[in-house]
Design a protein around this motif. Structure first.
Motif, PDB file in Angstrom:
ATOM      1  N   PRO A 193       0.824  -1.218   0.000  1.00 59.19           N
ATOM      2  CA  PRO A 193       0.000   0.000   0.000  1.00 59.19           C
ATOM      3  C   PRO A 193       0.852   1.261   0.000  1.00 59.19           C
ATOM      4  N   ILE A 194       0.429   2.225  -0.790  1.00 64.90           N
ATOM      5  CA  ILE A 194       1.106   3.520  -0.865  1.00 64.90           C
ATOM      6  C   ILE A 194       0.106   4.588  -0.434  1.00 64.90           C
ATOM      7  N   ILE A 195       0.434   5.334   0.614  1.00 65.28           N
ATOM      8  CA  ILE A 195      -0.476   6.365   1.115  1.00 65.28           C
ATOM      9  C   ILE A 195       0.026   7.736   0.674  1.00 65.28           C
ATOM     10  N   SER A 196      -0.788   8.432  -0.102  1.00 71.58           N
ATOM     11  CA  SER A 196      -0.425   9.746  -0.619  1.00 71.58           C
ATOM     12  C   SER A 196      -1.625  10.679  -0.485  1.00 71.58           C
ATOM     13  N   ASN A 197      -1.439  11.804   0.215  1.00 74.49           N
ATOM     14  CA  ASN A 197      -2.514  12.778   0.436  1.00 74.49           C
ATOM     15  C   ASN A 197      -3.757  12.131   1.039  1.00 74.49           C
ATOM     16  N   GLY A 198      -3.524  11.177   1.942  1.00 75.06           N
ATOM     17  CA  GLY A 198      -4.632  10.540   2.634  1.00 75.06           C
ATOM     18  C   GLY A 198      -5.350   9.459   1.846  1.00 75.06           C
ATOM     19  N   THR A 200      -5.101   5.745  -0.166  1.00 75.74           N
ATOM     20  CA  THR A 200      -4.299   4.522  -0.274  1.00 75.74           C
ATOM     21  C   THR A 200      -4.436   3.923  -1.667  1.00 75.74           C
ATOM     22  N   THR A 201      -3.294   3.698  -2.300  1.00 72.48           N
ATOM     23  CA  THR A 201      -3.271   3.003  -3.584  1.00 72.48           C
ATOM     24  C   THR A 201      -2.266   1.854  -3.487  1.00 72.48           C
ATOM     25  N   PHE A 202      -2.248   0.999  -4.513  1.00 72.17           N
ATOM     26  CA  PHE A 202      -1.329  -0.136  -4.521  1.00 72.17           C
ATOM     27  C   PHE A 202      -0.458  -0.086  -5.766  1.00 72.17           C
ATOM     28  N   ASP A 203       0.737  -0.715  -5.666  1.00 80.07           N
ATOM     29  CA  ASP A 203       1.717  -0.548  -6.744  1.00 80.07           C
ATOM     30  C   ASP A 203       1.567  -1.565  -7.884  1.00 80.07           C
TER      31      ASP A 203
END
Length: 226
Positions: A193-198, A200-203
């Motif tokens: 999981p990648i958390i950016s600006n609140g 969550t996305t996945f790679d």
């Protein structure tokens, strides 16, 4: 409930054969301050509505770890764990097609859950534990021990979920295939999981994920998802 039903429905329309109820953490220990019984019952009904709407699909009662460590690592007794699992199953068994335990790390706790199913209904049982790259769970259970105990309890399918991404699975899948005579389940995360600006996305995107999972079906995995 409409949001959850639509998520289920979208998975079914994308080709899923089995959907998990939104009940992973609903039990008397983790949700003692909430109406967990209603959450379990409604979770099964919402999933059933989605399969009726889609015209296909099986509903799996999704059960996770109870949230307390069993003796001797913690204070939860085997009997209390068994009774807690059994309560969940008694509430839901008439509205589901199978029971799945997922993200389990303690083989002793998982045994309590499987026995609770076996002793109160005839539903099929799937189990998946979460392993690290060495092939052990958080509590130290190796793949081989899970297979030996769960095959002895006559579960219907077993495997792994969560923790690792599809790119890290190959040696663990091979170990599973080498020691298990049961259908193999794989349900990994879509990478880390990648958390950016609140948010969550996945790679790993859907296309890459499906390609990787298809390669595990070619190896011999039977039930795959994510």
């Amino acid at each position: 409930s409409d949001i959850i039903e639509n998520i289920h429905y979208n998975y079914l329309m994308s080709g899923s054969d089995i959907i998990y109820t939104n009940t992973f953490g609903a039990n008397a220990i983790k949700m003692a301050n909430y109406d967990y019984k209603k959450i379990i019952l409604e979770g099964t009904k919402i999933a059933k509505r989605a399969t009726s709407r889609a015209g296909h699909g099986l509903v799996a009662l999704d059960i996770g770890s109870l949230g307390e460590l069993l003796e001797p690592m913690g204070s939860l007794t085997f009997g209390n764990a068994y009774n807690t699992f059994r309560e969940i199953i008694e509430i839901a068994k008439d509205n589901v097609d199978l029971v799945v335990f997922e993200t389990m790390s303690d083989l002793y706790e998982l045994k309590a859950g499987v026995l609770a199913v076996k002793e109160c209904c005839d539903l099929p049982v799937f189990v998946t534990m979460s392993f690290d790259e060495s092939g052990r769970t958080f509590s130290g259970t190796p793949i081989e021990s899970m297979v030996a105990v769960m095959q002895g309890l006559k579960v219907d399918a077993l495997g792994l979920n969560c923790s690792l991404s599809p790119t890290q699975l190959k040696p663990l899948v091979q170990r599973l295939l080498d020691v298990s005579s049961l259908p193999i389940i794989l349900k990994p995360n879509a990478g880390l999981p990648i958390i950016s600006n609140g948010t969550t996305t996945f790679d790993i995107d859907a296309e890459e994920f499906s390609t990787l999972m298809a390669s595990y079906v070619d190896m011999g995995a039977h039930i795959v998802g994510g």
